[in-house]
Write an enzyme that holds these catalytic residues in place. Structure first.
Site, mmCIF file in Angstrom:
data_model
loop_
_atom_site.group_PDB
_atom_site.id
_atom_site.type_symbol
_atom_site.label_atom_id
_atom_site.label_comp_id
_atom_site.label_asym_id
_atom_site.label_seq_id
_atom_site.Cartn_x
_atom_site.Cartn_y
_atom_site.Cartn_z
ATOM 1 N N ASP A 103 0.854 -1.184 0.000
ATOM 2 C CA ASP A 103 0.000 0.000 0.000
ATOM 3 C C ASP A 103 0.897 1.243 0.000
ATOM 4 O O ASP A 103 1.769 1.374 -0.848
ATOM 5 C CB ASP A 103 -0.958 -0.060 1.209
ATOM 6 C CG ASP A 103 -1.963 1.069 1.246
ATOM 7 O OD1 ASP A 103 -2.960 1.000 0.512
ATOM 8 O OD2 ASP A 103 -1.747 2.028 2.011
ATOM 9 N N TYR B 34 -1.326 11.443 2.171
ATOM 10 C CA TYR B 34 -2.127 11.768 0.990
ATOM 11 C C TYR B 34 -2.095 13.267 0.705
ATOM 12 O O TYR B 34 -2.166 13.680 -0.454
ATOM 13 C CB TYR B 34 -3.564 11.299 1.195
ATOM 14 C CG TYR B 34 -3.712 9.809 1.300
ATOM 15 C CD1 TYR B 34 -3.972 9.028 0.179
ATOM 16 C CD2 TYR B 34 -3.588 9.161 2.523
ATOM 17 C CE1 TYR B 34 -4.113 7.650 0.267
ATOM 18 C CE2 TYR B 34 -3.727 7.775 2.623
ATOM 19 C CZ TYR B 34 -3.981 7.036 1.491
ATOM 20 O OH TYR B 34 -4.112 5.674 1.585
ATOM 21 N N HIS C 222 -7.333 -6.236 -0.722
ATOM 22 C CA HIS C 222 -6.222 -5.293 -0.610
ATOM 23 C C HIS C 222 -5.176 -5.660 0.436
ATOM 24 O O HIS C 222 -3.978 -5.505 0.201
ATOM 25 C CB HIS C 222 -6.775 -3.902 -0.304
ATOM 26 C CG HIS C 222 -5.728 -2.840 -0.213
ATOM 27 N ND1 HIS C 222 -4.979 -2.438 -1.300
ATOM 28 C CD2 HIS C 222 -5.281 -2.109 0.847
ATOM 29 C CE1 HIS C 222 -4.126 -1.494 -0.922
ATOM 30 N NE2 HIS C 222 -4.291 -1.284 0.372
#
Length: 320
Positions: free
Chosen positions: A103, A234, A299
């Site tokens: 990730d 982010y 995921h």
């Protein structure tokens, strides 16, 4: 996990404190977690790799768990994160590692291979957040790209406003949020509407690969550290794009294995499967040796298919 012989220490590096879990002796495997995770996400790989003659190191990245969480958004650029990892290796007198990322940790791993390929013997990357390695596009920033694809409710876009998504996470509660994220098997885009995106009374069963003890550990650590540091990764996406200009066009020059589940949302971005399987990925990562797509896997692949992922890592790195 202390009862399994995993030791813990805090190392002062790059102006902050980094907590690291480790076990084993031999060549070093550096395991880099993603969002919303911790060193604990690698608990199975730490034990499995240590049993096979490796020294496994798994830090809490800055902003996570028992590591420092600097207050400013700009403190979470990839320069800072990669700097933390390089400084950690220096502090532990480790000249080179086998690198494994998942990730966001996989994004950090790509950048570490760009910035300091001399410190990486080989790379195994899993379920890369956002996209697999794609060279920097000088024409446009990543947040704008995702907004054009999925709109303002897409999680990357919703994460941009400081404090906004943290308030939504607080409303939902840490444990419920983590249960929702870990249990998700929807390969579609992850949207966070400004209205409540799940009801407060929604009962979320855990997947069979995650125990109540596991979710309690994650919950305790995120209750302590909060989500601002993790979400700031982010918020630095566009800053990373700006800072990355000197590396525009540079290819990844270390041996690479890439693994993803076919239920992973990152495997279903427009054009990604063609990129992975029809030569584009190999052009950008010339030493790419293998792409593995695991069927029926979502995921959080290193936890969902822990023995298989440990095997994949081991069989790849033992060649070097």
């Amino acid at each position: 996990m202390e009862e399994h012989g995993i030791s813990h220490r805090t190392v002062e590096v790059n102006g902050i404190s980094i907590h690291v879990a480790e076990k084993g002796e031999g060549p070093v495997v550096l395991l880099v977690h993603g969002f919303p995770e911790l060193w604990y996400s690698w608990r199975h790989q730490i034990l499995g790799l240590a049993a096979r003659g490796y020294r496994a190191l798994a830090p809490d990245l800055r902003g996570y768990g028992d590591s420092s969480a600097p207050p400013t958004v700009a403190s979470y650029s990839v320069f800072h994160i990669v700097g933390d990892l390089v400084a950690l290796l220096d502090a532990l007198a480790i000249p080179q590692v086998f690198l494994v990322g998942h990730d966001w940790g996989a994004i950090v791993a790509w950048y570490m291979c760009l910035f300091r390929p001399d410190r990486v013997q080989a790379l195994v990357n899993l379920s890369v957040a956002l996209v697999p390695f794609i060279p920097r596009n000088p024409a446009g920033k990543l947040v704008d790209y995702f907004r054009s694809l999925y709109g303002d409710d897409y999680y990357v876009c919703r994460f941009q406003e400081p404090g906004a998504v943290e308030a939504e996470f607080d409303r939902l509660g840490t444990e419920s949020l983590l249960r929702m994220l870990f249990a998700s098997r929807n390969p579609g885009p992850f949207l966070i509407p400004k209205e409540a995106f799940v009801p407060l009374d929604w009962q979320i069963p855990l997947p069979d690969w995650l125990s109540e003890e596991d979710i309690s550990y994650f919950t305790r650590k995120f209750d302590k550290s909060g989500f601002t540091g993790p979400v700031n990764y982010y918020r630095c996406l566009d800053l990373n794009w700006e800072l990355g200009a000197p590396w525009c066009g540079v290819k990844i020059q270390v041996p690479v294995k890439f693994i993803v589940g076919d239920l992973d949302l990152t495997y279903h971005y427009p054009g990604i499967q063609d990129y992975l399987h029809r030569g584009g990925f190999k052009d950008d990562v010339p030493m790419l040796e293998e792409v593995v797509v695991m069927e029926g896997v979502a995921h959080f692949i290193n936890q969902e298919k822990a023995p298989e992922i440990t095997d994949h890592i081991y069989h790849f790195i033992r060649k070097f």
